[in-house]
Design an enzyme around this catalytic site. Structure first.
Site, PDB file in Angstrom:
ATOM      1  CB  VAL A 125      -0.973   0.013   1.200  1.00 36.60           C
ATOM      2  CG1 VAL A 125      -0.260   0.380   2.510  1.00 36.60           C
ATOM      3  CG2 VAL A 125      -2.144   0.939   0.937  1.00 36.60           C
TER       4      VAL A 125
ATOM      5  CG  HIS B 147      13.434  -6.435  -5.205  1.00 37.94           C
ATOM      6  ND1 HIS B 147      14.288  -5.354  -5.169  1.00 37.94           N
ATOM      7  CD2 HIS B 147      12.837  -6.497  -3.995  1.00 37.94           C
ATOM      8  CE1 HIS B 147      14.219  -4.785  -3.969  1.00 37.94           C
ATOM      9  NE2 HIS B 147      13.340  -5.458  -3.244  1.00 37.94           N
TER      10      HIS B 147
ATOM     11  CD  GLU C 163      11.273  -9.084  -1.343  1.00 38.73           C
ATOM     12  OE1 GLU C 163      10.569  -8.201  -1.834  1.00 38.73           O
ATOM     13  OE2 GLU C 163      12.415  -8.876  -0.870  1.00 38.73           O
TER      14      GLU C 163
HETATM   15  C1  4GW Z   1       7.684  -1.703  10.743  1.00 31.84           C
HETATM   16  O1  4GW Z   1       7.379  -1.232  11.800  1.00 31.84           O
HETATM   17  C2  4GW Z   1       6.638  -2.102   9.797  1.00 31.84           C
HETATM   18  S1  4GW Z   1       5.034  -1.753   9.962  1.00 31.84           S
HETATM   19  C3  4GW Z   1       6.848  -2.782   8.642  1.00 31.84           C
HETATM   20  C4  4GW Z   1       5.677  -3.029   7.905  1.00 31.84           C
HETATM   21  C5  4GW Z   1       4.566  -2.531   8.541  1.00 31.84           C
HETATM   22  C6  4GW Z   1       3.210  -2.605   8.041  1.00 31.84           C
HETATM   23  C7  4GW Z   1       2.984  -3.147   6.781  1.00 31.84           C
HETATM   24  C8  4GW Z   1       2.110  -2.044   8.752  1.00 31.84           C
HETATM   25  O2  4GW Z   1       2.195  -1.560   9.870  1.00 31.84           O
HETATM   26  N1  4GW Z   1       0.865  -2.042   8.155  1.00 31.84           N
HETATM   27  C9  4GW Z   1       0.685  -2.584   6.925  1.00 31.84           C
HETATM   28  O3  4GW Z   1      -0.459  -2.548   6.421  1.00 31.84           O
HETATM   29  N2  4GW Z   1       1.728  -3.159   6.259  1.00 31.84           N
HETATM   30  C10 4GW Z   1       1.464  -3.775   4.939  1.00 31.84           C
HETATM   31  O4  4GW Z   1       2.517  -4.617   4.567  1.00 31.84           O
HETATM   32  C11 4GW Z   1       1.371  -2.681   3.875  1.00 31.84           C
HETATM   33  O5  4GW Z   1       0.503  -3.094   2.844  1.00 31.84           O
HETATM   34  C12 4GW Z   1       2.796  -2.617   3.397  1.00 31.84           C
HETATM   35  O6  4GW Z   1       2.911  -2.005   2.128  1.00 31.84           O
HETATM   36  C13 4GW Z   1       3.148  -4.104   3.383  1.00 31.84           C
HETATM   37  C14 4GW Z   1       4.654  -4.404   3.414  1.00 31.84           C
HETATM   38  O7  4GW Z   1       5.327  -3.604   4.363  1.00 31.84           O
HETATM   39  P1  4GW Z   1       6.345  -2.481   3.883  1.00 31.84           P
HETATM   40  O8  4GW Z   1       5.751  -1.758   2.729  1.00 31.84           O
HETATM   41  O9  4GW Z   1       6.750  -1.634   5.043  1.00 31.84           O
HETATM   42  O10 4GW Z   1       7.575  -3.363   3.412  1.00 31.84           O
HETATM   43  P2  4GW Z   1       8.746  -2.836   2.444  1.00 31.84           P
HETATM   44  O11 4GW Z   1       9.437  -1.689   3.135  1.00 31.84           O
HETATM   45  O12 4GW Z   1       9.628  -4.050   2.254  1.00 31.84           O
HETATM   46  O13 4GW Z   1       8.125  -2.391   1.143  1.00 31.84           O
END
Ligand code: 4GW
Ligand code: MN
Length: 299
Positions: free
Chosen positions: A159, A180, A250
């Site tokens: 999101v 990626h 992932e």
């Molecule tokens: C660290 O504190 C967190 S919170 C890492 C992910 C979190 C999180 C992720 C969250 O609090 N609420 C949430 O809905 N998500 C969902 O998981 C959201 O859709 C997000 O895009 C997806 C993956 O997490 P991310 O985007 O932080 O991961 P990266 O940085 O690898 O894209």
């Protein structure tokens, strides 16, 4: 004789014709456009939106787009949906499925014709790793109970993203993975796969095709059920051994795709991170990460 202009994504010969008019000419010669198992790799310039749209049957079901906006990530939803309205499957039917624990904070949206927003309530998990990894279990359960009756195809994405260019029927396939942005030029030893043999996500250094992003996968609902079910069980098996794969969901997706090859692979145009710069070879950055303040988001 061809004069090839790679920057545009379309090939022109000396008479100014595009590759639509010269179907036997080269498409992209700067990137691979097909995997070794003959699945297309979707780069700008390799497809015609007009032809793909003409193939699309009006009677087909909407495309399902799932995302999670849990806890503080609810702040990303507004831009996500607003830009999807501008760029995602324009002219087609779309069902947005948004999982959240913060229903009261979901903004109001004006959606185009044939486009619907479904808000699905979830309990909040304590650990953020669980928010990320439980996506597998939840997508599986909702696919089996609901999505399978409402859509043919699911696109499952992060999101914390926005659409900045067209994403259309070219991404539709039976089982779809996305390269990626950090590793599409790397060799397999450099991929950040899970390397501990104890983990269900383990991939040895001499194996692996690509490094796929966890933030954009999809396919026919039945295929997404198989993928998410497999990954969820792998997470549970590792948990029982007190192990969690290096890059969470992932890592498990990458293991799944090693043994269940995607029938279509999306280029990093479909999940770009400007952290990796703005290389011209990625001619269009269609779906890009919104920078986030890690300190603010962490809990
Ligand atoms: C660290 O504190 C967190 S919170 C890492 C992910 C979190 C999180 C992720 C969250 O609090 N609420 C949430 O809905 N998500 C969902 O998981 C959201 O859709 C997000 O895009 C997806 C993956 O997490 P991310 O985007 O932080 O991961 P990266 O940085 O690898 O894209
Ligand atoms: Mn993300």
């Amino acid at each position: 004789m061809y004069t090839i202009r790679l920057q545009t994504g379309f090939q022109y010969d000396c008479k100014g014709r595009t590759w639509h008019d010269i179907p036997h000419g080269p498409v992209r010669v700067d990137v691979r456009v097909v995997t070794p198992w003959l699945a297309p790799i979707v780069w700008n310039g390799t497809f015609s939106t007009d032809i793909l749209n003409a193939q699309y049957n009006e009677k087909t079901l909407p495309i399902g787009l799932t995302t999670f906006a849990m806890k503080k990530y609810i702040v990303f939803l507004k831009t996500f949906i607003e830009t999807a309205e501008k760029f995602f499957m324009v002219g087609h039917k779309v069902n947005y499925y948004v999982f959240t624990d913060r229903i009261n904070e979901v903004p109001q949206f004006t959606l185009g014709n044939g486009r619907q927003l479904m808000i699905l309530l979830l309990p909040a998990y304590k650990r953020w790793q669980d928010v990320s990894m439980r996506r597998m279990e939840i997508i599986r359960d909702y696919s089996q109970q609901r999505f399978i009756h409402e859509v043919d195809h699911l696109v499952c994405v992060d999101v914390d993203m926005k659409f900045t260019d067209d994403v259309g029927m070219e991404i539709i396939g039976d089982l779809v993975g996305t390269l990626h942005p950090g590793f599409f030029k790397s060799s397999r030893e450099e991929y950040p796969y899970e390397r501990r043999a104890l983990s269900e996500a383990y991939i040895p250094y001499h194996e692996g095709d690509y490094y796929y992003a966890g933030g954009n996968f999809g396919g026919k609902v039945q295929e997404v059920i198989k993928l998410t079910n497999h990954c969820h069980h792998a997470v549970l098996a590792d948990k029982a051994n007190n192990i969690e794969a290096r890059w969470h969901d992932e890592s498990y997706i990458n293991k799944y795709f090693l043994h269940h090859k995607p029938t279509k692979v999306l280029s990093p145009e479909y999940i770009w991170l400007y952290y990796y710069g703005d290389p011209p070879i990625v001619q269009k950055k269609r779906f890009v990460e919104v920078p986030k303040n890690r300190a603010w988001i962490r809990y």
